[in-house]
Design a protein around this motif. Structure first.
Motif, PDB file in Angstrom:
ATOM      1  N   ALA A 263       0.816  -1.220   0.000  1.00 40.67           N
ATOM      2  CA  ALA A 263       0.000   0.000   0.000  1.00 40.67           C
ATOM      3  C   ALA A 263       0.843   1.261   0.000  1.00 40.67           C
ATOM      4  CB  ALA A 263      -0.930  -0.007   1.213  1.00 40.67           C
ATOM      5  N   SER A 264       2.078   1.155   0.473  1.00 47.06           N
ATOM      6  CA  SER A 264       2.974   2.316   0.526  1.00 47.06           C
ATOM      7  C   SER A 264       3.805   2.467  -0.743  1.00 47.06           C
ATOM      8  CB  SER A 264       3.911   2.190   1.735  1.00 47.06           C
ATOM      9  OG  SER A 264       3.171   2.098   2.933  1.00 47.06           O
ATOM     10  N   GLY A 265       3.472   1.680  -1.787  1.00 47.44           N
ATOM     11  CA  GLY A 265       4.250   1.754  -3.017  1.00 47.44           C
ATOM     12  C   GLY A 265       5.357   0.719  -3.010  1.00 47.44           C
ATOM     13  N   ASP A 266       6.187   0.729  -4.054  1.00 46.71           N
ATOM     14  CA  ASP A 266       7.263  -0.262  -4.076  1.00 46.71           C
ATOM     15  C   ASP A 266       8.447   0.238  -3.257  1.00 46.71           C
ATOM     16  OD1 ASP A 266       8.763   1.490  -5.634  1.00 46.71           O
ATOM     17  OD2 ASP A 266       9.125   0.074  -7.246  1.00 46.71           O
ATOM     18  N   GLY A 267       9.556  -0.484  -3.316  1.00 49.63           N
ATOM     19  CA  GLY A 267      10.707  -0.160  -2.487  1.00 49.63           C
ATOM     20  C   GLY A 267      11.265   1.226  -2.717  1.00 49.63           C
ATOM     21  N   ARG A 268      11.071   1.764  -3.913  1.00 48.76           N
ATOM     22  CA  ARG A 268      11.551   3.124  -4.167  1.00 48.76           C
ATOM     23  C   ARG A 268      10.891   4.121  -3.219  1.00 48.76           C
ATOM     24  NH1 ARG A 268      11.396   0.622  -9.115  1.00 48.76           N
ATOM     25  NH2 ARG A 268      13.175   0.946 -10.519  1.00 48.76           N
ATOM     26  N   ASP A 269       9.585   3.969  -3.057  1.00 49.08           N
ATOM     27  CA  ASP A 269       8.859   4.876  -2.163  1.00 49.08           C
ATOM     28  C   ASP A 269       9.301   4.689  -0.720  1.00 49.08           C
ATOM     29  OD1 ASP A 269       6.829   5.991  -4.156  1.00 49.08           O
ATOM     30  OD2 ASP A 269       6.498   3.847  -4.354  1.00 49.08           O
ATOM     31  N   SER A 270       9.578   3.443  -0.354  1.00 46.39           N
ATOM     32  CA  SER A 270      10.048   3.151   0.993  1.00 46.39           C
ATOM     33  C   SER A 270      11.354   3.867   1.280  1.00 46.39           C
ATOM     34  CB  SER A 270      10.248   1.641   1.155  1.00 46.39           C
ATOM     35  OG  SER A 270      10.978   1.346   2.323  1.00 46.39           O
ATOM     36  N   ALA A 271      12.300   3.769   0.351  1.00 41.27           N
ATOM     37  CA  ALA A 271      13.606   4.394   0.551  1.00 41.27           C
ATOM     38  C   ALA A 271      13.507   5.910   0.547  1.00 41.27           C
ATOM     39  CB  ALA A 271      14.576   3.926  -0.534  1.00 41.27           C
ATOM     40  N   LYS A 272      12.738   6.449  -0.402  1.00 42.64           N
ATOM     41  CA  LYS A 272      12.634   7.907  -0.513  1.00 42.64           C
ATOM     42  C   LYS A 272      12.003   8.529   0.732  1.00 42.64           C
ATOM     43  CE  LYS A 272      12.447   7.998  -5.580  1.00 42.64           C
ATOM     44  NZ  LYS A 272      11.596   8.219  -6.781  1.00 42.64           N
ATOM     45  N   SER A 273      11.112   7.790   1.375  1.00 45.75           N
ATOM     46  CA  SER A 273      10.476   8.331   2.577  1.00 45.75           C
ATOM     47  C   SER A 273      11.470   8.506   3.709  1.00 45.75           C
ATOM     48  CB  SER A 273       9.343   7.397   3.026  1.00 45.75           C
ATOM     49  OG  SER A 273       9.856   6.159   3.477  1.00 45.75           O
ATOM     50  N   ASN A 274      12.592   7.778   3.642  1.00 48.31           N
ATOM     51  CA  ASN A 274      13.619   7.901   4.673  1.00 48.31           C
ATOM     52  C   ASN A 274      14.668   8.964   4.352  1.00 48.31           C
ATOM     53  OD1 ASN A 274      12.852   5.811   6.570  1.00 48.31           O
ATOM     54  ND2 ASN A 274      13.445   4.328   5.009  1.00 48.31           N
ATOM     55  N   PHE A 275      14.733   9.384   3.085  1.00 51.12           N
ATOM     56  CA  PHE A 275      15.793  10.298   2.678  1.00 51.12           C
ATOM     57  C   PHE A 275      15.733  11.623   3.427  1.00 51.12           C
ATOM     58  CE2 PHE A 275      16.304   8.244  -1.789  1.00 51.12           C
ATOM     59  CZ  PHE A 275      17.044   7.220  -1.224  1.00 51.12           C
ATOM     60  N   SER A 276      14.531  12.190   3.589  1.00 47.79           N
ATOM     61  CA  SER A 276      14.413  13.488   4.254  1.00 47.79           C
ATOM     62  C   SER A 276      14.914  13.425   5.686  1.00 47.79           C
ATOM     63  CB  SER A 276      12.967  13.980   4.227  1.00 47.79           C
ATOM     64  OG  SER A 276      12.585  14.364   2.931  1.00 47.79           O
ATOM     65  N   SER A 277      14.470  12.414   6.445  1.00 43.92           N
ATOM     66  CA  SER A 277      14.889  12.316   7.845  1.00 43.92           C
ATOM     67  C   SER A 277      16.379  12.058   7.959  1.00 43.92           C
ATOM     68  CB  SER A 277      14.100  11.211   8.552  1.00 43.92           C
ATOM     69  OG  SER A 277      14.310   9.958   7.933  1.00 43.92           O
ATOM     70  N   GLU A 278      16.937  11.262   7.045  1.00 42.43           N
ATOM     71  CA  GLU A 278      18.367  10.977   7.077  1.00 42.43           C
ATOM     72  C   GLU A 278      19.171  12.253   6.820  1.00 42.43           C
ATOM     73  OE1 GLU A 278      21.468   7.720   5.117  1.00 42.43           O
ATOM     74  OE2 GLU A 278      19.721   8.386   3.974  1.00 42.43           O
ATOM     75  N   ARG A 279      18.716  13.067   5.876  1.00 43.28           N
ATOM     76  CA  ARG A 279      19.448  14.290   5.539  1.00 43.28           C
ATOM     77  C   ARG A 279      19.303  15.341   6.621  1.00 43.28           C
ATOM     78  NH1 ARG A 279      17.791  13.742  -0.910  1.00 43.28           N
ATOM     79  NH2 ARG A 279      19.116  11.900  -1.190  1.00 43.28           N
ATOM     80  N   ILE A 280      18.140  15.395   7.267  1.00 39.52           N
ATOM     81  CA  ILE A 280      17.972  16.306   8.398  1.00 39.52           C
ATOM     82  C   ILE A 280      18.907  15.897   9.531  1.00 39.52           C
ATOM     83  CG2 ILE A 280      16.355  16.961  10.222  1.00 39.52           C
ATOM     84  CD1 ILE A 280      14.156  16.844   8.015  1.00 39.52           C
ATOM     85  N   GLY A 281      19.054  14.597   9.727  1.00 41.97           N
ATOM     86  CA  GLY A 281      19.959  14.110  10.762  1.00 41.97           C
ATOM     87  C   GLY A 281      21.384  14.581  10.552  1.00 41.97           C
ATOM     88  N   VAL A 282      21.782  14.763   9.306  1.00 40.60           N
ATOM     89  CA  VAL A 282      23.129  15.259   9.008  1.00 40.60           C
ATOM     90  C   VAL A 282      23.333  16.647   9.601  1.00 40.60           C
ATOM     91  CG1 VAL A 282      24.647  16.050   7.140  1.00 40.60           C
ATOM     92  CG2 VAL A 282      23.495  13.837   6.962  1.00 40.60           C
TER      93      VAL A 282
END
Length: 417
Positions: A263-282
């Protein structure tokens, strides 16, 4: 928000005390690889009750899923420590304080709790979350998040060659083959989230556009090999490795969501949803590096003398110190922007997160290099910590997506408006 709250400052002081007692005395062993970072992180968790808080938050969430008041596939809130938006500042304080002394400890912590856990929490079924999350959120088990490959760094999906095929025996299982590299916690992870392309035999579909599926693997599975730690320029206290998959048999219970039509899309959507939080963590990591470099540089400028006066009296040294201070203010204010967004429930766009990552990582690297210049020959010696900070800071320009890619995301965000 223009300043840290009283609670944030109390957390900061407590973390600094922990760092002085439990991490600084072991820095050489951590940097050499003689001491793994995981026991220190677990002690940090138990000291501050992070493990209990995360476990309680997870139990509340799973209970809601069991009684149907919260649906599967709904992202967990509150960041990697399980708290609400009002606790976002505490998490950033913790990260920045740890990065003042050992960025590698934060990297190993952040990937497990900031990438592995949210992926399972947002895409997994109730059964999958009950199976893997309890020991991950408390850091009893270490998680890894495997997407990068030798020939697909910034082009993570297009260049991905790790693949799964459906087993031909009618069992519904999958068979995984391929390789991942530069995987944080890779050599030691107990639980690993792996992204792989589905090869369904349809040769009319461009390999670059094949569906990406997300699986969970456990340490020791047949055909799954975790390499020894790789030797790196910096963040030595974080263990990075390669993963090899040779005919690894995966039941459907290891496919997150247990369906190819998540329901959340394929793995691309899964990974992209984490990109923002990972970059903010930087940004939080960069703040720690900048603050420590500035502290060390000011102290050194006051004590080091040349031509009969403190080097802090020379204008070129003052320029470097002033530039460091401006960088500290800018990065800190970006974090305040993120904290306010968390408190109001306003998401940070990928373009804005990329802008923050780009600026903050560059600022941290520039500040660290200026610190070495202020220290002169001493700064080039490993006994002075600015040398370590400079090596660690450089990784931020590559980590979570290279800065060149961040520029593209920022520009696309502007041009699409």
């Amino acid at each position: 928000m223009l300043e840290w709250s009283e609670v944030d400052l109390a957390v900061r002081d407590a973390v600094r005390d922990f760092v002085d007692k439990e991490i600084r005395p072991h820095l050489d062993d951590l940097e050499s690889g003689d001491m793994p970072p995981y026991p220190i992180i677990r002690k940090l968790f138990s000291t501050f009750g992070i493990d209990a808080m995360a476990k309680e938050s997870l139990e509340r969430r799973l209970a809601k899923m069991r009684d149907g008041s919260e649906s599967e596939g709904k992202s967990a809130s509150g960041g990697m420590f399980g708290g609400g938006g009002d606790q976002a500042g505490m998490g950033f304080v913790l990260i920045s304080e740890l990065c003042r002394v050992s960025m590698g400890v934060v990297t190993g912590l952040g990937v497990s709790l900031g990438l592995t856990v949210p992926t399972i929490a947002s895409r997994g079924t109730l059964a999958q979350q009950e199976r893997w999350l309890p020991e991950l959120v408390t850091y009893e088990k270490v998680g890894a998040w495997a997407i990068t490959e030798p020939d697909s760094g910034s082009d993570a999906f297009g260049g991905m060659t790790t693949n799964v095929v459906r087993a031909t025996d009618g069992s519904g299982d999958y068979v995984l083959n391929g390789q991942k590299t530069f995987i944080t916690n890779g050599p030691d992870a107990d639980v690993t989230v792996v992204y792989a392309k589905l090869d369904d035999g349809d040769r009319s579909v461009d390999k670059r556009k094949r569906k990406v599926l997300t699986f969970v693997l456990d340490k020791g599975m047949d055909g799954f090999v975790q390499s020894k730690p790789m030797r790196k320029m910096g963040i030595h206290s974080s263990r990075t490795g390669e993963l090899f998959f040779t005919d690894v048999r995966l039941g459907r219970d290891r496919l997150l969501g247990e369906t190819e039509q998540n329901a959340s899309g394929d793995g691309r959507d899964s990974a992209k949803s984490n990109f923002s939080s990972e970059r903010i963590g930087v940004a939080a990591m960069a703040l720690g590096v900048i603050e420590e470099c500035l502290r060390l540089s000011v102290d050194y400028a006051k004590s080091r003398k040349l031509w009969g006066q403190e080097i802090g009296q020379f204008q070129l040294i003052q320029l470097k110190l002033a530039t460091m201070e401006v960088a500290r203010m800018n990065v800190r204010n970006m974090l305040f922007r993120v904290i306010e967004a968390a408190q109001t429930g306003t998401p940070i766009s990928l373009a804005e997160a990329s802008a923050m990552k780009w600026y903050c990582s560059q600022a941290a690297t520039d500040v660290a290099m200026d610190a070495i210049q202020i220290f002169g020959g001493n700064g080039y010696m490993t006994e002075y910590r600015v040398e370590q900070l400079a090596r660690d800071a450089k990784s931020l320009m590559i980590y979570a997506g290279s800065n060149e890619v961040q520029i593209t995301h920022v520009a696309r965000g502007l041009l699409s408006g």
